[in-house]
Scaffold this active site. Structure first.
Site, mmCIF file in Angstrom:
data_model
loop_
_atom_site.group_PDB
_atom_site.id
_atom_site.type_symbol
_atom_site.label_atom_id
_atom_site.label_comp_id
_atom_site.label_asym_id
_atom_site.label_seq_id
_atom_site.Cartn_x
_atom_site.Cartn_y
_atom_site.Cartn_z
ATOM 1 N N GLU A 99 0.803 -1.218 0.000
ATOM 2 C CA GLU A 99 0.000 0.000 0.000
ATOM 3 C C GLU A 99 0.842 1.277 0.000
ATOM 4 O O GLU A 99 0.303 2.377 -0.168
ATOM 5 C CB GLU A 99 -0.945 -0.009 1.204
ATOM 6 C CG GLU A 99 -2.046 -1.068 1.055
ATOM 7 C CD GLU A 99 -2.974 -1.156 2.253
ATOM 8 O OE1 GLU A 99 -2.599 -0.655 3.325
ATOM 9 O OE2 GLU A 99 -4.057 -1.732 2.103
ATOM 10 N N GLU A 130 7.375 -21.568 7.928
ATOM 11 C CA GLU A 130 7.604 -20.685 9.069
ATOM 12 C C GLU A 130 8.665 -21.239 10.021
ATOM 13 O O GLU A 130 9.215 -20.526 10.860
ATOM 14 C CB GLU A 130 6.319 -20.431 9.838
ATOM 15 C CG GLU A 130 5.825 -21.599 10.670
ATOM 16 C CD GLU A 130 4.708 -21.175 11.624
ATOM 17 O OE1 GLU A 130 4.819 -21.525 12.808
ATOM 18 O OE2 GLU A 130 3.755 -20.508 11.188
#
Length: 316
Positions: A99, A130
Site C-alpha cells: 500500500e 515458518e
C-alpha cells in the site's frame, strides 16, 4: 517406535510445552461454551476483546516512536523497510508494503514484504515454511542488505523461526532490526535492536492469533510506515501530497488534495497539475510558491522532497 518417530514425538512435546507458556496461546475456560451463545452475544464479546488492543499498543508507543525515528534516518539515506513474517504476520507485512506505492509514491523496492513460503503463501498455507531460519536468510540474501536497511520481524508468538532468523541475519549484516510480537520476553524482541511487544492477552478462540494479535500488528505496521513517510516529507500536514494518481479515484483525490492545500480554483489546479506532469506536491508548490514547474521540481529535489522546506526556499 522408530528413532525418527520418537524424535518427532519429542519435538511435538517440546513445542507444545513452549506454546503453553505463551499468553497468546492461553486457554480461556470462561469462553468454553461460547458456541452456545447467540450470534449477537458472541459479536459483543468479540467487539469488547478488540477494544482492548489500542490500549495494549499505547503501552509501547515510546518504543514504537524510537524505532520509527531510526527507520526514517536510514530511509533518508536510501535504505529500505523490509517486513518478514509467516502466516498472518507475513500477510500483514506484505499488505502494508503493497500500500506504500499508491499512498506515498514510493518505489516498490523501498518497502518490501517477505512472507515465509513466498507469494503463494499469501493465499495458501506453505507447510514448514515458518519453521525455517534458513529460508529467511535466503530470502534476505536476495535483497543484498545494507546497513541503511531495516528488517522488521513480525510474529504473534515471538518465536517463529522465520521471523527470528530474518532479524538475526539482518543484524549480522549491520541492518537495523525491529522485532514485533505479542508476547512478553519473546525471542524475537531479544534478537532485535528495537523490541516491540504488544501483549494483547489470550484470544477469543484459543491460539487464533489472526484476531487481537493480528489487529495489534496491523496497528503497529500502520504506524511504522505512515509516520516514517511523514518524517520523510511524504505528506504536507495530513495531506498525502505524494499520492500516485493511477486511477480515476486517485486522480480526483489528487485535485482535492491540491485544493485543500492551496484553496486554488479548479482552473488554477488543472494548470498547476499540467505544468508538473500531475505531481501533486509540485503542483502545490507552483501555486503557493509562485514558481514554474521546473523550479518546483528543483526546489523539491534540493529539499529532499520536503514541501515545507521547498516552500520556505521559494519565498525566501
Amino acid at each position: 517406535m522408530t528413532s525418527s518417530t520418537a524424535d518427532t514425538s519429542s519435538n511435538h512435546r517440546s513445542l507444545r510445552a513452549e506454546l503453553e507458556t505463551l499468553t497468546t496461546e492461553a486457554f480461556r475456560p470462561e469462553l468454553s461454551e461460547i458456541d452456545r451463545l447467540s450470534t449477537l452475544e458472541i459479536a459483543k464479546i468479540m467487539n469488547a476483546e478488540d477494544a482492548t488492543v489500542p490500549t495494549a499498543v499505547a503501552t509501547q508507543l515510546p518504543r514504537i516512536a524510537a524505532a520509527i525515528d531510526a527507520v526514517a534516518e536510514r530511509m533518508s539515506r536510501g535504505g529500505r523497510l523490509i517486513y518478514a513474517g509467516a502466516g498472518t504476520a507475513g500477510r500483514l507485512g506484505v499488505l502494508d508494503a503493497s500500500e506504500c506505492p499508491p499512498t506515498f509514491n514510493t518505489d516498490p523496492s523501498e518497502v518490501v514484504g517477505l512472507i515465509a513460503g513466498g507469494p503463494s503463501a499469501m493465499v495458501t498455507s506453505v507447510e514448514g515454511a515458518e519453521d525455517s531460519k534458513e529460508l529467511a536468510e535466503a530470502d534476505l540474501k536476495e535483497l543484498s542488505l545494507t546497513p541503511d536497511d531495516t528488517v522488521v520481524g513480525v510474529s504473534a508468538s515471538g518465536r517463529t523461526p522465520y521471523a527470528v532468523g530474518a532479524v538475526e541475519h539482518a543484524r549480522a549484516r549491520g541492518a537495523l532490526t525491529i522485532g514485533l510480537s505479542c508476547n512478553a520476553h519473546s525471542a524475537l524482541a531479544a534478537a532485535a535492536e528495537h523490541g516491540i511487544e504488544i501483549v494483547v492477552g489470550p484470544e477469543l478462540l484459543t491460539g487464533s492469533t489472526r484476531l487481537k494479535a493480528g489487529t495489534a500488528q496491523k496497528l503497529v505496521l500502520n504506524m511504522l510506515s505512515t509516520i516514517t513517510m511523514i518524517r520523510l516529507g511524504k505528506t504536507y500536514g495530513n495531506l498525502m501530497v505524494d499520492v500516485r494518481a493511477s486511477n480515476e479515484k486517485l486522480r480526483a483525490r489528487s485535485r482535492r488534495i491540491v485544493a485543500l492545500a492551496t484553496g486554488a480554483s479548479d482552473e488554477e489546479i488543472e494548470q498547476a497539475l499540467a505544468a508538473t506532469d500531475g505531481e501533486v506536491k509540485n503542483a502545490i508548490l507552483t501555486i503557493l510558491g509562485g514558481v514554474d514547474g521546473p523550479t518546483a521540481a528543483r526546489l523539491l529535489e534540493e529539499s529532499d522532497g520536503h514541501l515545507r522546506a521547498a516552500l520556505a526556499a521559494s519565498t525566501g
